[in-house]
Design an enzyme around this catalytic site. Structure first.
Site, PDB file in Angstrom:
ATOM      1  N   CYS A  69       0.715  -1.170  -0.002  1.00  0.00           N
ATOM      2  CA  CYS A  69       0.008  -0.037  -0.044  1.00  0.00           C
ATOM      3  C   CYS A  69       0.894   1.343   0.159  1.00  0.00           C
ATOM      4  CB  CYS A  69      -0.844  -0.055   1.278  1.00  0.00           C
ATOM      5  SG  CYS A  69      -0.208   0.207   2.892  1.00  0.00           S
ATOM      6  N   HIS A  71       1.421   3.517   2.034  1.00  0.00           N
ATOM      7  CA  HIS A  71       1.850   3.916   3.589  1.00  0.00           C
ATOM      8  C   HIS A  71       3.052   3.174   3.887  1.00  0.00           C
ATOM      9  CE1 HIS A  71      -2.840   4.192   3.108  1.00  0.00           C
ATOM     10  NE2 HIS A  71      -2.466   5.573   3.299  1.00  0.00           N
ATOM     11  N   CYS A 104       2.105  -7.044  26.292  1.00  0.00           N
ATOM     12  CA  CYS A 104       1.448  -5.604  25.604  1.00  0.00           C
ATOM     13  C   CYS A 104       2.158  -4.552  26.722  1.00  0.00           C
ATOM     14  CB  CYS A 104       0.072  -5.743  25.906  1.00  0.00           C
ATOM     15  SG  CYS A 104      -0.901  -4.151  25.442  1.00  0.00           S
ATOM     16  N   CYS A 107      -1.414  -3.272  28.758  1.00  0.00           N
ATOM     17  CA  CYS A 107      -2.118  -3.984  29.923  1.00  0.00           C
ATOM     18  C   CYS A 107      -1.264  -5.353  30.188  1.00  0.00           C
ATOM     19  CB  CYS A 107      -3.330  -4.669  29.279  1.00  0.00           C
ATOM     20  SG  CYS A 107      -2.949  -5.593  27.836  1.00  0.00           S
ATOM     21  N   HIS A 130      -5.124  -1.965  21.710  1.00  0.00           N
ATOM     22  CA  HIS A 130      -4.014  -1.132  22.219  1.00  0.00           C
ATOM     23  C   HIS A 130      -3.080  -0.814  21.116  1.00  0.00           C
ATOM     24  CE1 HIS A 130      -4.977  -3.066  26.446  1.00  0.00           C
ATOM     25  NE2 HIS A 130      -5.965  -2.342  26.189  1.00  0.00           N
ATOM     26  N   HIS A 134      -2.120   3.268  20.068  1.00  0.00           N
ATOM     27  CA  HIS A 134      -0.685   3.679  19.846  1.00  0.00           C
ATOM     28  C   HIS A 134      -0.389   4.250  18.424  1.00  0.00           C
ATOM     29  CE1 HIS A 134       3.691   3.497  19.731  1.00  0.00           C
ATOM     30  NE2 HIS A 134       3.832   2.978  18.693  1.00  0.00           N
ATOM     31  N   CYS A 153      -1.637  -2.296   8.259  1.00  0.00           N
ATOM     32  CA  CYS A 153      -1.504  -0.989   7.790  1.00  0.00           C
ATOM     33  C   CYS A 153      -2.880  -0.218   8.582  1.00  0.00           C
ATOM     34  CB  CYS A 153      -1.554  -0.531   6.532  1.00  0.00           C
ATOM     35  SG  CYS A 153      -1.746   1.153   5.899  1.00  0.00           S
ATOM     36  N   CYS A 156      -4.987   1.716   5.723  1.00  0.00           N
ATOM     37  CA  CYS A 156      -5.734   0.701   5.007  1.00  0.00           C
ATOM     38  C   CYS A 156      -6.770  -0.190   5.709  1.00  0.00           C
ATOM     39  CB  CYS A 156      -5.046  -0.113   4.347  1.00  0.00           C
ATOM     40  SG  CYS A 156      -3.882   0.706   3.088  1.00  0.00           S
ATOM     41  N   CYS A 238      -5.196 -68.051  -9.283  1.00  0.00           N
ATOM     42  CA  CYS A 238      -5.975 -67.259  -8.446  1.00  0.00           C
ATOM     43  C   CYS A 238      -4.908 -66.885  -7.074  1.00  0.00           C
ATOM     44  CB  CYS A 238      -7.270 -67.846  -7.559  1.00  0.00           C
ATOM     45  SG  CYS A 238      -7.034 -69.518  -7.236  1.00  0.00           S
ATOM     46  N   HIS A 530      -9.343 -72.379  -3.852  1.00  0.00           N
ATOM     47  CA  HIS A 530      -9.465 -71.309  -4.760  1.00  0.00           C
ATOM     48  C   HIS A 530      -9.470 -70.159  -3.776  1.00  0.00           C
ATOM     49  CE1 HIS A 530     -10.886 -68.584  -7.534  1.00  0.00           C
ATOM     50  NE2 HIS A 530     -11.906 -68.192  -6.929  1.00  0.00           N
TER      51      HIS A 530
END
Lengths: 576, 96
Positions: A69, A71, A104, A107, A130, A134, A153, A156, A238, A530
């Protein structure tokens, strides 16, 4: 289906050029079906293309390599490639995810789809938004998913796929996988020698061309009879036909031959493996008329002289001779000739060879001498034979596990197996030289399974050829559809010896479970008889193969039959 | 952080450090493939894409749609086995 791989969910594995071909092919199909209402193309689509909104121009054949993209351009400055590599190496493609640092920053959570900002050192969860906070506050538009390596992104509002970044991701992943392959072995329950990451099949340019030029597709439905074909009896053949039916319905063998894995190096036309390959082609050709296996018969006569002639032969002998010749004509994986019986890795050995452990215990010093021999089949004695068959008490290990009832007093397959693996006193006339006692002592001998083959063949010894008489033992032996070989393993015996008598059966251990897939029966007497075979198709359908005549059979028909050769296939296959 | 979430974090840390988390994940992956869960979900994903249209669907859409179904489709036997493994692990590391 359109024949394209239905399994490319791993976008990391698909190179850009294949995607180009894929889209080109889809466009062709789409143009050809212009009359139909616009439908989204779904089969075989990588998730990569789902994200390319605005880039996908239906009708136009464009270069569809992932262009990311706009960006990402802000990110692609200075030493961005090296920085990105470090991120992949340390935080994405790593097994020892640094427990303390990968949390994280807002948190403290470990999970919740942790992402890392690409512009600064900041980890945050995706699920709780979260990382979104940011991105907004710092105007850092890009983040990377630490679990799967995808680049998100925020402008996007979706994952984007940039060719250069994809390249780096893939390279780092391959490197990490290779390194982990060395150290993985001791963390797994069974040793795994991972050499390269599994990547799903992608068609080459040539294959795509072939698929395009050959639009006819064959679908296997649950009731199609492909793979079933009769065999003409060429005069008491057979005994050969019944074994051919069993072999052509051995799943792994079928897969080997249908994927053309045999590369023949024999100069003459007498390679039995090539003939086997031809046979599979005939069976899966869709032809319904019976096949005439004259070439096979000729090759068998050439390579196994003792089976030549128009007399009725023993099907079990034919099986062993056939496996032997196939094994000799095969090359193992490394291209070496299959001469060394201990190191062969040909398809026959991979499928049929097991290891039988023989323990001889000195009665005086209790020293044990162990040998392990390869085997292709297990021959089981029957009650009523001239060899002593000691009736075992009903119940005990083995029979409860394999769900057999002793109500009728019928001998079961597990009875025979228990007899096969019980300790046998060798008697005073058969003393063995004991290396511990340095003299000849009386001993007991016990056979157990050391290594189970993928296909286990049990041979019920119905034909007695002793000095006094030649006869057929027609005692009915009841055999199960599903068999658990755990009680007959060498490891089980060791546990029993260590005092763990009532071994808790581990319901999660599937290594020793087998399913019946073929039964060869003999009707008649020793002089004139057989052979016929029951084979299994599509998991639950059984068919009786009587030379040229194939008929549908019920599971009960199979289980009620006498049973001469019983073929079992492992239910769960492990990677070696 | 509540005592509960503190404990959870400590357990998770231990799982990661000892490598047990990776082993459990591998086990779970194998079990889910074996029982056909992976194929079922793949089929569901395709349905979602069909519904939303290829040009409009995002990864988020798929995650939102597929997660509840995925959770519901996990067979009890698989849940049992993993719980069994985790319990065994906790019993071993009783100091937590």
């Amino acid at each position: 289906g359109c024949g394209l791989p239905d399994n490319c969910t791993n976008r990391d594995a698909a190179p850009a050029s294949w995607r180009r071909d894929l889209i080109a092919k889809k466009k062709e199909r789409k143009l050809a079906h212009a009359n139909h209402a616009q439908r989204p193309l779904l089969i075989g689509i990588c998730t990569g293309f789902i994200a390319q909104r605005g880039r996908y121009k239906p009708g136009a054949v464009t270069d569809m390599s992932p262009a990311g993209c706009p960006h990402v351009n802000g990110f692609k400055v200075d030493n961005w490639k090296q920085n990105l590599r470090v991120i992949y190496q340390c935080f994405v493609w790593t097994r020892k995810r640094k427990a303390k640092s990968c949390i994280c920053h807002m948190c403290g959570a470990h999970l919740n789809r942790l992402h890392s900002c690409l512009s600064c050192v900041f980890f945050a969860c995706f699920a709780k938004k979260h990382i979104h906070e940011h991105a907004k506050s710092k105007r850092h538009n890009l983040a990377i998913d630490l679990l799967y390596g995808g680049i998100y992104c925020f402008m996007c509002q979706d994952y984007i796929y940039d060719k250069d970044m994809e390249q780096i991701a893939k390279e780092e992943q391959r490197k990490a996988w290779k390194m982990q392959g060395m150290t993985r072995t001791h963390t797994q329950r069974h040793t795994h020698h991972v050499k390269a990451k599994y990547s799903t099949w992608e068609p080459t340019k040539r294959e795509l061309e072939l698929l395009r030029h050959n639009p006819k597709r064959r679908r296997i439905t649950s009731n199609c009879t492909i793979g079933l074909r009769g065999l003409i009896n060429l005069g008491n053949t057979c005994f050969m036909n019944c074994i051919v039916q069993a072999l052509t319905h051995t799943p792994l063998l079928r897969d080997f031959f249908l994927s053309d894995r045999h590369k023949c190096e024999m100069q003459s036309n007498s390679c039995l493996v090539c003939e086997m390959s031809q046979l599979f082609q005939e069976f899966y050709s869709g032809h319904r008329s019976p096949h005439i296996p004259f070439r096979l018969l000729h090759l068998v006569w050439t390579h196994a002289r003792h089976l030549a002639g128009y007399e009725q032969q023993d099907a079990h002998e034919f099986l062993i001779a056939a496996l032997d010749v196939l094994h000799r004509h095969c090359k193992d994986d490394n291209g070496k000739k299959a001469n060394n019986p201990n190191h062969c890795n040909c398809i026959i050995d991979q499928i049929f060879t097991g290891g039988l452990q023989s323990d001889v215990t000195c009665q005086v010093c209790h020293g044990v001498s162990t040998t392990i021999d390869p085997f292709w089949d297990i021959s089981l004695d029957l009650p009523g034979s001239s060899t002593p068959f000691w009736p075992l008490s009903p119940g005990g290990d083995g029979s409860a596990l394999n769900g057999e009832s002793h109500a009728t007093g019928a001998t079961t397959l597990t009875d025979c197996l228990r007899r096969f693996t019980r300790p046998e006193h060798l008697g005073s006339s058969a003393k063995i030289k004991c290396s511990g006692c340095h003299s000849y002592q009386e001993s007991t001998k016990q056979l157990t399974m050391k290594k189970l083959p993928i296909v286990a063949c049990f041979h019920v010894k119905r034909f007695e050829h002793s000095a006094k008489l030649r006869r057929k033992i027609t005692t009915y032996v009841s055999f199960p559809l599903e068999l658990d070989m755990t009680p007959f393993m060498a490891s089980s015996k060791e546990s029993r010896m260590n005092g763990q008598y009532q071994q808790a059966v581990d319901p999660f251990n599937n290594d020793n479970k087998y399913s019946l897939f073929a039964v060869v029966n003999h009707q008649g007497t020793l002089e004139s008889g057989h052979y016929t075979t029951f084979i299994r198709q599509h998991k639950d359908q059984w068919f009786k193969c009587d030379d040229a005549i194939i008929t549908k059979a019920s599971i009960q028909d199979v289980l009620d039959s006498e049973g001469y050769l019983l073929f079992y296939h492992k239910q769960f296959l492990e990677y070696e | 952080m509540s005592k509960d979430s503190q404990m959870r974090a400590a357990i998770n840390q231990k799982l990661i450090e000892t490598g047990e988390r990776e082993r459990l994940k591998e086990l779970l992956r194998a079990k889910l493939v074996e029982c056909g869960w992976k194929d079922q979900l793949k089929a569901h994903c395709k349905d979602v894409i069909k519904e939303k249209g290829l040009e409009h669907v995002t990864v988020e859409d798929l995650v939102t749609e597929v997660t509840p179904k995925g959770r519901a489709l996990v067979p009890d036997s698989v849940k049992k086995e993993l719980l069994h493994r985790i319990r065994a692990f906790l019993a071993q590391h009783a100091t937590l």
